[in-house]
Write an enzyme that holds these catalytic residues in place. Structure first.
Site, PDB file in Angstrom:
ATOM      1  N   HIS A  28      24.522  58.659 100.364  1.00 21.99           N
ATOM      2  CA  HIS A  28      24.200  59.255 100.054  1.00 21.99           C
ATOM      3  C   HIS A  28      22.966  60.205 100.645  1.00 21.99           C
ATOM      4  O   HIS A  28      21.600  61.023 100.769  1.00 21.99           O
ATOM      5  CB  HIS A  28      23.725  60.444  98.384  1.00 21.99           C
ATOM      6  CG  HIS A  28      22.907  59.593  97.938  1.00 21.99           C
ATOM      7  ND1 HIS A  28      21.245  59.337  97.518  1.00 21.99           N
ATOM      8  CD2 HIS A  28      23.303  59.381  96.096  1.00 21.99           C
ATOM      9  CE1 HIS A  28      21.004  58.711  97.541  1.00 21.99           C
ATOM     10  NE2 HIS A  28      21.808  58.567  95.990  1.00 21.99           N
ATOM     11  N   HIS A  82      23.021  53.289  83.529  1.00 24.26           N
ATOM     12  CA  HIS A  82      23.266  54.521  84.323  1.00 24.26           C
ATOM     13  C   HIS A  82      24.173  55.383  84.658  1.00 24.26           C
ATOM     14  O   HIS A  82      25.149  54.952  85.191  1.00 24.26           O
ATOM     15  CB  HIS A  82      22.320  54.416  85.867  1.00 24.26           C
ATOM     16  CG  HIS A  82      22.295  54.986  86.536  1.00 24.26           C
ATOM     17  ND1 HIS A  82      21.940  56.130  86.455  1.00 24.26           N
ATOM     18  CD2 HIS A  82      21.928  54.726  88.421  1.00 24.26           C
ATOM     19  CE1 HIS A  82      21.374  56.947  87.851  1.00 24.26           C
ATOM     20  NE2 HIS A  82      21.075  56.262  88.294  1.00 24.26           N
ATOM     21  N   GLU A  84      24.994  57.275  86.764  1.00 27.82           N
ATOM     22  CA  GLU A  84      25.832  58.062  88.882  1.00 27.82           C
ATOM     23  C   GLU A  84      27.007  57.192  88.529  1.00 27.82           C
ATOM     24  O   GLU A  84      27.234  55.773  88.603  1.00 27.82           O
ATOM     25  CB  GLU A  84      24.777  57.374  89.318  1.00 27.82           C
ATOM     26  CG  GLU A  84      24.535  58.052  90.820  1.00 27.82           C
ATOM     27  CD  GLU A  84      23.758  58.584  91.903  1.00 27.82           C
ATOM     28  OE1 GLU A  84      22.257  57.377  91.471  1.00 27.82           O
ATOM     29  OE2 GLU A  84      23.869  58.900  93.021  1.00 27.82           O
ATOM     30  N   ASP A  86      28.146  55.385  90.958  1.00 30.02           N
ATOM     31  CA  ASP A  86      28.275  54.153  91.715  1.00 30.02           C
ATOM     32  C   ASP A  86      28.373  53.079  90.342  1.00 30.02           C
ATOM     33  O   ASP A  86      28.570  51.444  91.277  1.00 30.02           O
ATOM     34  CB  ASP A  86      27.518  53.800  92.990  1.00 30.02           C
ATOM     35  CG  ASP A  86      25.339  53.793  92.546  1.00 30.02           C
ATOM     36  OD1 ASP A  86      25.653  54.886  91.395  1.00 30.02           O
ATOM     37  OD2 ASP A  86      24.662  53.119  92.759  1.00 30.02           O
ATOM     38  N   HIS A 148      17.030  56.137  88.037  1.00 33.10           N
ATOM     39  CA  HIS A 148      16.914  57.141  89.216  1.00 33.10           C
ATOM     40  C   HIS A 148      16.955  58.085  88.831  1.00 33.10           C
ATOM     41  O   HIS A 148      17.038  59.361  89.668  1.00 33.10           O
ATOM     42  CB  HIS A 148      17.169  56.138  90.111  1.00 33.10           C
ATOM     43  CG  HIS A 148      17.995  57.233  91.032  1.00 33.10           C
ATOM     44  ND1 HIS A 148      19.773  57.607  91.730  1.00 33.10           N
ATOM     45  CD2 HIS A 148      17.411  58.445  92.623  1.00 33.10           C
ATOM     46  CE1 HIS A 148      19.512  58.348  92.531  1.00 33.10           C
ATOM     47  NE2 HIS A 148      18.442  58.352  92.715  1.00 33.10           N
ATOM     48  N   ASP A 167      19.118  50.863  88.493  1.00 32.92           N
ATOM     49  CA  ASP A 167      18.681  50.741  90.034  1.00 32.92           C
ATOM     50  C   ASP A 167      17.381  50.533  90.226  1.00 32.92           C
ATOM     51  O   ASP A 167      16.733  50.105  91.702  1.00 32.92           O
ATOM     52  CB  ASP A 167      18.593  52.335  90.866  1.00 32.92           C
ATOM     53  CG  ASP A 167      20.279  53.167  90.567  1.00 32.92           C
ATOM     54  OD1 ASP A 167      20.776  52.669  90.534  1.00 32.92           O
ATOM     55  OD2 ASP A 167      19.975  54.235  90.853  1.00 32.92           O
ATOM     56  N   TYR A 195      15.343  50.617  99.890  1.00 35.42           N
ATOM     57  CA  TYR A 195      15.011  51.167  98.840  1.00 35.42           C
ATOM     58  C   TYR A 195      14.717  52.116  98.381  1.00 35.42           C
ATOM     59  O   TYR A 195      14.826  53.380  98.120  1.00 35.42           O
ATOM     60  CB  TYR A 195      15.855  50.195  97.761  1.00 35.42           C
ATOM     61  CG  TYR A 195      16.742  50.391  96.742  1.00 35.42           C
ATOM     62  CD1 TYR A 195      18.179  51.000  97.090  1.00 35.42           C
ATOM     63  CD2 TYR A 195      16.390  50.974  95.403  1.00 35.42           C
ATOM     64  CE1 TYR A 195      18.932  51.132  95.802  1.00 35.42           C
ATOM     65  CE2 TYR A 195      16.797  51.089  94.479  1.00 35.42           C
ATOM     66  CZ  TYR A 195      18.453  51.959  94.772  1.00 35.42           C
ATOM     67  OH  TYR A 195      18.834  52.258  93.581  1.00 35.42           O
ATOM     68  N   HIS A 228      22.036  46.723  91.974  1.00 30.78           N
ATOM     69  CA  HIS A 228      22.328  46.793  93.481  1.00 30.78           C
ATOM     70  C   HIS A 228      21.167  46.000  93.802  1.00 30.78           C
ATOM     71  O   HIS A 228      20.176  45.629  94.000  1.00 30.78           O
ATOM     72  CB  HIS A 228      21.479  48.286  93.921  1.00 30.78           C
ATOM     73  CG  HIS A 228      22.056  48.999  94.481  1.00 30.78           C
ATOM     74  ND1 HIS A 228      23.681  49.753  94.271  1.00 30.78           N
ATOM     75  CD2 HIS A 228      21.599  50.250  92.560  1.00 30.78           C
ATOM     76  CE1 HIS A 228      23.790  50.612  93.973  1.00 30.78           C
ATOM     77  NE2 HIS A 228      22.523  51.338  92.967  1.00 30.78           N
TER      78      HIS A 228
END
Ligand code: FEO
Length: 406
Positions: A28, A82, A84, A86, A148, A167, A195, A228
């Site tokens: 993004h 989370h 999101e 991903d 996040h 995250d 990051y 990540h």
């Protein structure tokens, strides 16, 4: 693909079963030129528990890694730390395959998952401080709203002393090494900073609150496992990343100036170099970031530890150059604080660029330390001396601010 990808053991009863995305280059708007990982973890408790999933196009890799340890049908619980995509992109597939007894998420996570997946799957809500039993092991949840997303939460596995931090404390770094102590320090620092600057910067006040609140849970940390990048496993590394998060989140003014500019016929570029000379002459380091070779996500990373920014664009069609508008739009969304700034640029006829740049700075609530400098067409020696003086003026203003912050 079932037998190709293997799970990796991180403790006796916990395995990494995520996916490595070597080819992603844009997350993004963030240039992920070192790729990334989507970490998912399998806890071999009496209630076999999967923590988070991976992007949808990597679900076969996730399933293969799980299958190298157990049949996916044996998963009893799935925790969505989370929502999101991903981390939730393969959730529906995993629910379909394993038919888990329970799926856990925060209340906001359930809402986000329902709005994304449009399913009616019954997800069990959990909240901060809540502990669930995995049979012979226990998991506690800590909500980390806006780190996040509003739904975000940590999970803590008591018996293995692992904090699954989604995250937070992560980085976009593809690597075959699983642990941070297997990766060079400068890579960890640079990618961790990148990051933070690109993902967590706008939520810095919440990061600082989290760093104060986390010790109150009194949870010993043997491993910090983000969603990540590498897992932090030594006391030294865990302390280091916590310390860096404090430093990045505080955004204390630093003695460094980032000069961000684009140029049409090299006039604004020459001005940038002359301004840099003035700043350096005052004993302050500068970093020139021409947008011909610096991506917006690298620019915000440099801004993270800069006390001042200098923004330059020539006037084009009564406006600024498009790459500068791109970067300023991106920076505005990430809301850096504790910076001073000034604008500069060349022009041919009307010279609107300075006013436009300053309007961006005002919108970002960044203090404009000196009057914008514009030079008609190609700067001559006198104009370049004005640029040097402009740099000196900014550096002096920065030094005053730095003294005030002591
Ligand atoms: Fe890695 Fe906010 O998702």
């Amino acid at each position: 693909m079932e037998h190709i990808f293997k799970a990796k053991k991180i403790t006796d009863r916990v395995y990494w079963v995520g996916a490595i995305d070597w080819s992603i280059s844009d997350f993004h708007g963030y240039n992920t030129n070192k790729g990334t990982t989507y970490n998912a973890f399998l806890v071999l408790a009496e209630k076999v528990t999967l923590i988070d999933t991976v992007k949808s196009y990597l679900k076969d890799e996730l399933i293969s890694r799980i299958s190298s340890i157990i049949e996916p049908q044996k998963i009893d619980y799935i925790i969505s730390n989370h929502a999101e995509m991903d981390h939730s992109g393969s959730l529906e597939d995993l629910i379909g395959i394993s038919k888990p007894e329970k799926v856990f998420a925060s209340v906001a996570g359930i809402k986000a998952l329902n709005e994304q997946l449009h399913t009616t799957y019954d997800i069990t809500p959990v909240k901060s401080g809540e502990k669930i039993s995995l049979g012979n092991m226990n998991m506690t949840f800590i909500e980390t709203k806006m780190l996040h997303w509003p739904d975000s939460m940590f999970s803590y596995l008591h018996e293995e002393e692992i904090l699954f931090s989604q995250d937070a404390f992560g980085m976009h770094l593809a690597s075959s090494e699983l642990f941070a102590d297997e990766i060079k320090d400068d890579i960890l620092h640079n990618e961790g900073a990148k990051y933070y600057a690109n993902i967590l910067l706008p939520f810095s006040s919440l990061v600082l609150k989290l760093l104060v609140d986390l010790p109150k849970y009194d949870l010993p940390l043997k491993l910090v496992a983000p969603d990540h990048g590498p897992i932090w496993r030594t006391n030294k590394d865990i302390s280091k990343i916590l310390g860096l998060y404090k430093f990045w989140a505080e955004q204390k003014m630093q003695p460094k100036v980032s000069i961000i500019y684009d140029t049409m016929w090299q006039s604004t570029s020459i001005m940038a170099k002359a301004i840099s000379e003035g700043i350096i002459s005052e004993g302050i380091n500068t970093n020139l970031l021409p947008l011909s070779k610096n991506h917006r996500s690298d620019v915000i990373t440099e801004i993270l530890d800069s006390g001042a920014i200098v923004i330059g664009s020539p006037t084009l069609n009564n406006n600024i150059l498009p790459r500068i508008a791109d970067v300023l739009t991106y920076i505005r969304g990430l809301k850096p604080i504790n910076k001073i700034a000034c604008a500069f640029g060349s022009y041919g006829w009307s010279g609107e660029s300075i006013g436009i740049l300053e309007n961006y700075l005002k919108e970002m609530k960044i203090n404009i330390a000196c009057e914008g400098l514009k030079v008609k067409f190609v700067p001559d020696v006198n104009a370049l001396e004005r640029c040097v003086e402009h740099g000196r003026e900014l550096a002096k203003a920065l030094k005053v601010k730095l003294n005030e912050c002591k």
